[in-house]
Write a protein that holds these residues in place. Sequence first.
Motif, PDB file in Angstrom:
ATOM      1  N   TYR A 198      19.603  43.447  -0.050  1.00 63.17           N
ATOM      2  CA  TYR A 198      20.586  42.538  -0.640  1.00 63.17           C
ATOM      3  C   TYR A 198      20.975  42.884  -2.069  1.00 63.17           C
ATOM      4  N   GLN A 199      20.167  43.640  -2.792  1.00 59.34           N
ATOM      5  CA  GLN A 199      20.461  43.941  -4.188  1.00 59.34           C
ATOM      6  C   GLN A 199      21.829  44.595  -4.383  1.00 59.34           C
ATOM      7  N   PRO A 200      22.197  45.604  -3.590  1.00 62.23           N
ATOM      8  CA  PRO A 200      23.525  46.207  -3.792  1.00 62.23           C
ATOM      9  C   PRO A 200      24.671  45.209  -3.561  1.00 62.23           C
ATOM     10  N   ARG A 201      24.509  44.348  -2.560  1.00 65.43           N
ATOM     11  CA  ARG A 201      25.530  43.331  -2.311  1.00 65.43           C
ATOM     12  C   ARG A 201      25.625  42.371  -3.490  1.00 65.43           C
ATOM     13  N   PHE A 202      24.477  41.967  -4.016  1.00 69.49           N
ATOM     14  CA  PHE A 202      24.446  41.058  -5.151  1.00 69.49           C
ATOM     15  C   PHE A 202      25.109  41.717  -6.370  1.00 69.49           C
ATOM     16  N   ASP A 203      24.746  42.971  -6.622  1.00 71.65           N
ATOM     17  CA  ASP A 203      25.282  43.687  -7.773  1.00 71.65           C
ATOM     18  C   ASP A 203      26.790  43.883  -7.694  1.00 71.65           C
ATOM     19  N   SER A 204      27.318  44.038  -6.478  1.00 74.70           N
ATOM     20  CA  SER A 204      28.755  44.288  -6.333  1.00 74.70           C
ATOM     21  C   SER A 204      29.570  43.004  -6.151  1.00 74.70           C
ATOM     22  N   ALA A 205      28.903  41.864  -6.073  1.00 73.54           N
ATOM     23  CA  ALA A 205      29.629  40.593  -5.940  1.00 73.54           C
ATOM     24  C   ALA A 205      30.477  40.366  -7.184  1.00 73.54           C
ATOM     25  N   THR A 206      31.666  39.830  -6.969  1.00 77.83           N
ATOM     26  CA  THR A 206      32.609  39.694  -8.077  1.00 77.83           C
ATOM     27  C   THR A 206      32.634  38.303  -8.706  1.00 77.83           C
ATOM     28  N   ASP A 207      31.957  37.345  -8.080  1.00 80.85           N
ATOM     29  CA  ASP A 207      31.967  36.000  -8.662  1.00 80.85           C
ATOM     30  C   ASP A 207      30.647  35.292  -8.369  1.00 80.85           C
ATOM     31  N   ASP A 208      30.433  34.203  -9.107  1.00 82.99           N
ATOM     32  CA  ASP A 208      29.182  33.456  -8.979  1.00 82.99           C
ATOM     33  C   ASP A 208      29.006  32.848  -7.595  1.00 82.99           C
ATOM     34  N   ALA A 209      30.075  32.402  -6.983  1.00 84.08           N
ATOM     35  CA  ALA A 209      29.977  31.802  -5.645  1.00 84.08           C
ATOM     36  C   ALA A 209      29.481  32.836  -4.635  1.00 84.08           C
ATOM     37  N   SER A 210      29.985  34.050  -4.728  1.00 79.38           N
ATOM     38  CA  SER A 210      29.533  35.123  -3.829  1.00 79.38           C
ATOM     39  C   SER A 210      28.070  35.464  -4.081  1.00 79.38           C
ATOM     40  N   ARG A 211      27.690  35.538  -5.346  1.00 79.42           N
ATOM     41  CA  ARG A 211      26.296  35.837  -5.678  1.00 79.42           C
ATOM     42  C   ARG A 211      25.371  34.746  -5.145  1.00 79.42           C
ATOM     43  N   GLN A 212      25.786  33.498  -5.300  1.00 75.24           N
ATOM     44  CA  GLN A 212      24.974  32.384  -4.808  1.00 75.24           C
ATOM     45  C   GLN A 212      24.812  32.456  -3.294  1.00 75.24           C
ATOM     46  N   GLN A 213      25.885  32.783  -2.588  1.00 72.87           N
ATOM     47  CA  GLN A 213      25.823  32.898  -1.125  1.00 72.87           C
ATOM     48  C   GLN A 213      24.882  34.033  -0.715  1.00 72.87           C
ATOM     49  N   ILE A 214      24.962  35.143  -1.419  1.00 74.39           N
ATOM     50  CA  ILE A 214      24.078  36.282  -1.126  1.00 74.39           C
ATOM     51  C   ILE A 214      22.627  35.898  -1.379  1.00 74.39           C
ATOM     52  N   LEU A 215      22.357  35.203  -2.492  1.00 76.90           N
ATOM     53  CA  LEU A 215      20.994  34.754  -2.782  1.00 76.90           C
ATOM     54  C   LEU A 215      20.478  33.800  -1.710  1.00 76.90           C
ATOM     55  N   GLN A 216      21.326  32.894  -1.260  1.00 77.05           N
ATOM     56  CA  GLN A 216      20.906  31.939  -0.225  1.00 77.05           C
ATOM     57  C   GLN A 216      20.605  32.644   1.088  1.00 77.05           C
ATOM     58  N   GLU A 217      21.403  33.634   1.420  1.00 76.57           N
ATOM     59  CA  GLU A 217      21.170  34.396   2.654  1.00 76.57           C
ATOM     60  C   GLU A 217      19.864  35.189   2.553  1.00 76.57           C
ATOM     61  N   ALA A 218      19.662  35.847   1.411  1.00 76.56           N
ATOM     62  CA  ALA A 218      18.419  36.597   1.199  1.00 76.56           C
ATOM     63  C   ALA A 218      17.225  35.653   1.200  1.00 76.56           C
ATOM     64  N   ASP A 219      17.380  34.504   0.565  1.00 77.00           N
ATOM     65  CA  ASP A 219      16.323  33.494   0.510  1.00 77.00           C
ATOM     66  C   ASP A 219      15.897  33.091   1.910  1.00 77.00           C
ATOM     67  N   ALA A 220      16.855  32.789   2.756  1.00 77.00           N
ATOM     68  CA  ALA A 220      16.538  32.354   4.114  1.00 77.00           C
ATOM     69  C   ALA A 220      15.747  33.430   4.861  1.00 77.00           C
ATOM     70  N   LYS A 221      16.158  34.682   4.709  1.00 75.10           N
ATOM     71  CA  LYS A 221      15.442  35.774   5.369  1.00 75.10           C
ATOM     72  C   LYS A 221      14.026  35.916   4.824  1.00 75.10           C
ATOM     73  N   MET A 222      13.897  35.838   3.499  1.00 75.17           N
ATOM     74  CA  MET A 222      12.576  35.990   2.883  1.00 75.17           C
ATOM     75  C   MET A 222      11.631  34.870   3.301  1.00 75.17           C
ATOM     76  N   VAL A 223      12.128  33.652   3.299  1.00 72.08           N
ATOM     77  CA  VAL A 223      11.311  32.505   3.698  1.00 72.08           C
ATOM     78  C   VAL A 223      10.864  32.674   5.146  1.00 72.08           C
ATOM     79  N   GLU A 224      11.772  33.092   6.001  1.00 74.88           N
ATOM     80  CA  GLU A 224      11.442  33.294   7.417  1.00 74.88           C
ATOM     81  C   GLU A 224      10.348  34.349   7.577  1.00 74.88           C
ATOM     82  N   LEU A 225      10.459  35.438   6.836  1.00 75.71           N
ATOM     83  CA  LEU A 225       9.471  36.516   6.934  1.00 75.71           C
ATOM     84  C   LEU A 225       8.107  36.088   6.409  1.00 75.71           C
ATOM     85  N   VAL A 226       8.099  35.366   5.295  1.00 79.05           N
ATOM     86  CA  VAL A 226       6.831  34.888   4.735  1.00 79.05           C
ATOM     87  C   VAL A 226       6.140  33.971   5.731  1.00 79.05           C
TER      88      VAL A 226
END
Length: 132
Positions: free
Chosen positions: A65-93
């Motif tokens: 997810y880091q490259p997607r986060f880094d290339s996001a052009t606005d805060d809303a996109s970054r927040q969505q990417i973080l939420q998606e990554a968060d959900a995956k990480m929580v599921e894996l843990v």
Amino acid sequence: MKRSTKAALSAFLLTAGLASGAAMAQAAAPAPQPAQVQPITSPSDAQLEKFAAASQKVAMVANEYQPRFDSATDDASRQQILQEADAKMVELVRADGLTVEEFNGIGQAVQQDPQLRERVMQKLDNAPAVQQ
């Protein structure tokens, strides 16, 4: 392909930066400020094995997810990417048998305690390869 122990642990420690608002913070609805993480200073061997396995997977998600986060052009996109990554990480843990609080607490302790970090590195050395 098995990641080197040092790279996997380093990736986990760097993951805390990406995931500070993600899986490393809270599994529930986002709070205005991240929850205070209480270190688990004496985790059992079983907890450390689960932590080592989960941290490799969490690091892989962060790397994905880091490259997607880094290339996001606005805060809303970054927040969505973080939420998606968060959900995956929580599921894996959780799939590795830890609560998010346990994972975060062990992670905090690993960052603070060189001996505990060494124990985790040994677990990573003995862990089976994690596939992407």
